[in-house]
Design a protein around this motif. Structure first.
Motif, short mmCIF file in Angstrom:
data_model
loop_
_atom_site.label_atom_id
_atom_site.label_comp_id
_atom_site.label_asym_id
_atom_site.label_seq_id
_atom_site.Cartn_x
_atom_site.Cartn_y
_atom_site.Cartn_z
N GLY A 72 -23.39 -15.54 37.60
CA GLY A 72 -22.36 -15.77 38.61
C GLY A 72 -22.31 -17.22 39.05
O GLY A 72 -21.24 -17.78 39.25
N GLY A 73 -23.47 -17.84 39.19
CA GLY A 73 -23.52 -19.27 39.51
C GLY A 73 -22.94 -20.12 38.40
O GLY A 73 -22.24 -21.11 38.66
N ILE A 74 -23.20 -19.75 37.16
CA ILE A 74 -22.65 -20.48 36.01
C ILE A 74 -21.13 -20.37 36.01
O ILE A 74 -20.42 -21.37 35.85
N VAL A 75 -20.62 -19.16 36.17
CA VAL A 75 -19.16 -18.96 36.16
C VAL A 75 -18.51 -19.74 37.30
O VAL A 75 -17.49 -20.41 37.10
N ILE A 78 -18.52 -23.48 36.58
CA ILE A 78 -17.56 -23.86 35.55
C ILE A 78 -16.15 -23.95 36.13
O ILE A 78 -15.38 -24.85 35.80
N VAL A 79 -15.80 -23.04 37.01
CA VAL A 79 -14.44 -22.98 37.54
C VAL A 79 -14.17 -24.07 38.57
O VAL A 79 -13.12 -24.70 38.55
N VAL A 85 -23.00 -27.17 42.19
CA VAL A 85 -24.24 -26.52 42.62
C VAL A 85 -24.07 -25.90 44.00
O VAL A 85 -24.57 -24.81 44.27
N ALA A 86 -23.33 -26.57 44.87
CA ALA A 86 -23.13 -26.04 46.22
C ALA A 86 -22.36 -24.72 46.19
O ALA A 86 -22.71 -23.77 46.90
N TYR A 87 -21.34 -24.64 45.35
CA TYR A 87 -20.60 -23.39 45.25
C TYR A 87 -21.42 -22.31 44.56
O TYR A 87 -21.29 -21.13 44.88
N ALA A 88 -22.27 -22.69 43.62
CA ALA A 88 -23.15 -21.70 42.99
C ALA A 88 -24.14 -21.15 44.02
O ALA A 88 -24.42 -19.95 44.04
N ILE A 127 -30.06 -22.29 39.85
CA ILE A 127 -30.29 -22.58 38.43
C ILE A 127 -28.99 -22.49 37.65
O ILE A 127 -28.70 -23.34 36.81
N GLY A 128 -28.17 -21.48 37.94
CA GLY A 128 -26.88 -21.34 37.26
C GLY A 128 -25.98 -22.54 37.49
O GLY A 128 -25.38 -23.08 36.57
N GLY A 129 -25.88 -23.01 38.74
CA GLY A 129 -25.07 -24.18 39.03
C GLY A 129 -25.65 -25.44 38.44
O GLY A 129 -24.93 -26.33 37.96
N LYS A 130 -26.97 -25.57 38.45
CA LYS A 130 -27.63 -26.76 37.93
C LYS A 130 -27.47 -26.87 36.42
O LYS A 130 -27.30 -27.96 35.89
N VAL A 131 -27.51 -25.74 35.71
CA VAL A 131 -27.31 -25.74 34.26
C VAL A 131 -25.95 -26.32 33.92
O VAL A 131 -25.82 -27.20 33.05
N VAL A 132 -24.93 -25.86 34.62
CA VAL A 132 -23.57 -26.35 34.35
C VAL A 132 -23.46 -27.83 34.73
O VAL A 132 -22.86 -28.62 34.00
N GLU A 133 -24.05 -28.22 35.85
CA GLU A 133 -23.99 -29.62 36.27
C GLU A 133 -24.67 -30.53 35.24
O GLU A 133 -24.13 -31.59 34.90
N ILE A 134 -25.80 -30.13 34.72
CA ILE A 134 -26.51 -30.94 33.72
C ILE A 134 -25.68 -31.03 32.44
O ILE A 134 -25.58 -32.11 31.84
N ILE A 135 -25.08 -29.93 32.03
CA ILE A 135 -24.25 -29.96 30.82
C ILE A 135 -23.06 -30.89 31.01
O ILE A 135 -22.73 -31.69 30.13
N TYR A 136 -22.41 -30.83 32.18
CA TYR A 136 -21.27 -31.70 32.44
C TYR A 136 -21.68 -33.17 32.51
O TYR A 136 -20.96 -34.05 32.05
N GLU A 137 -22.84 -33.45 33.10
CA GLU A 137 -23.32 -34.83 33.19
C GLU A 137 -23.64 -35.38 31.80
O GLU A 137 -23.34 -36.54 31.51
#
Length: 146
Positions: A72-75, A78-79, A85-88, A127-137
């Motif tokens: 859910g944090g990843i989704v 992404i959106v 990370v804050a929204y996750a 962790i879900g938000g951080k994964v997406v943030e790292i990928i985007y960075e």
């Protein structure tokens, strides 16, 4: 426009987490006998009462809650466009609030579940938000500049 996008991201993240958690509840068919195939959340009190002594149900619920919070944090991350990370983490807050209402309303939860639920939602949604943030960075670093 960002408000609508962020709201949609949070709702999508909560929806995905809810689906994953409900799939976790349905893993063992003996848990579903108390509600006769209907949604377990429509008869949640009966389900909790019937599995009161079964710690496996609550460990599965914790595990699926962790997976649900992460996905859910990843989704959500992404959106949304900014503050991924804050929204996750917001997903983790909302899920914890719902879990606390569940614990308050239905007294059939074991003590280990009541304690571990605090440890599950925040770190896993983070962790879900951080994964997406790292990928985007990393993606930004590899883009050629003009």
């Amino acid at each position: 426009m960002n408000f609508i996008r962020n709201t949609l991201g949070v709702l999508m993240g909560l929806g995905v987490a809810a689906v994953i958690i409900s799939l976790g509840v349905r893993i063992d068919s003996s848990w579903s006998e108390s509600y006769n195939g209907l949604s377990p959340f429509e008869h949640w009190e009966k389900v909790l009462y019937s599995v009161k002594g079964d710690s496996g149900f609550f460990w599965t619920l914790l595990f699926s809650s962790g997976i649900g919070a992460t996905v859910g944090g990843i989704v959500t991350a992404i959106v949304v466009k900014y503050a991924k990370v804050a929204y996750a983490i917001l997903i983790g807050f909302m899920m914890l609030f719902i879990a606390m209402l569940d614990i308050i309303i239905f007294p059939y939860h074991p003590t280990f579940y009541k304690i571990l639920i605090f440890i599950i939602y925040f770190p896993f949604s983070w962790i879900g938000g951080k994964v997406v943030e790292i990928i985007y960075e990393r993606k930004k670093q590899h883009l050629p500049t003009k």
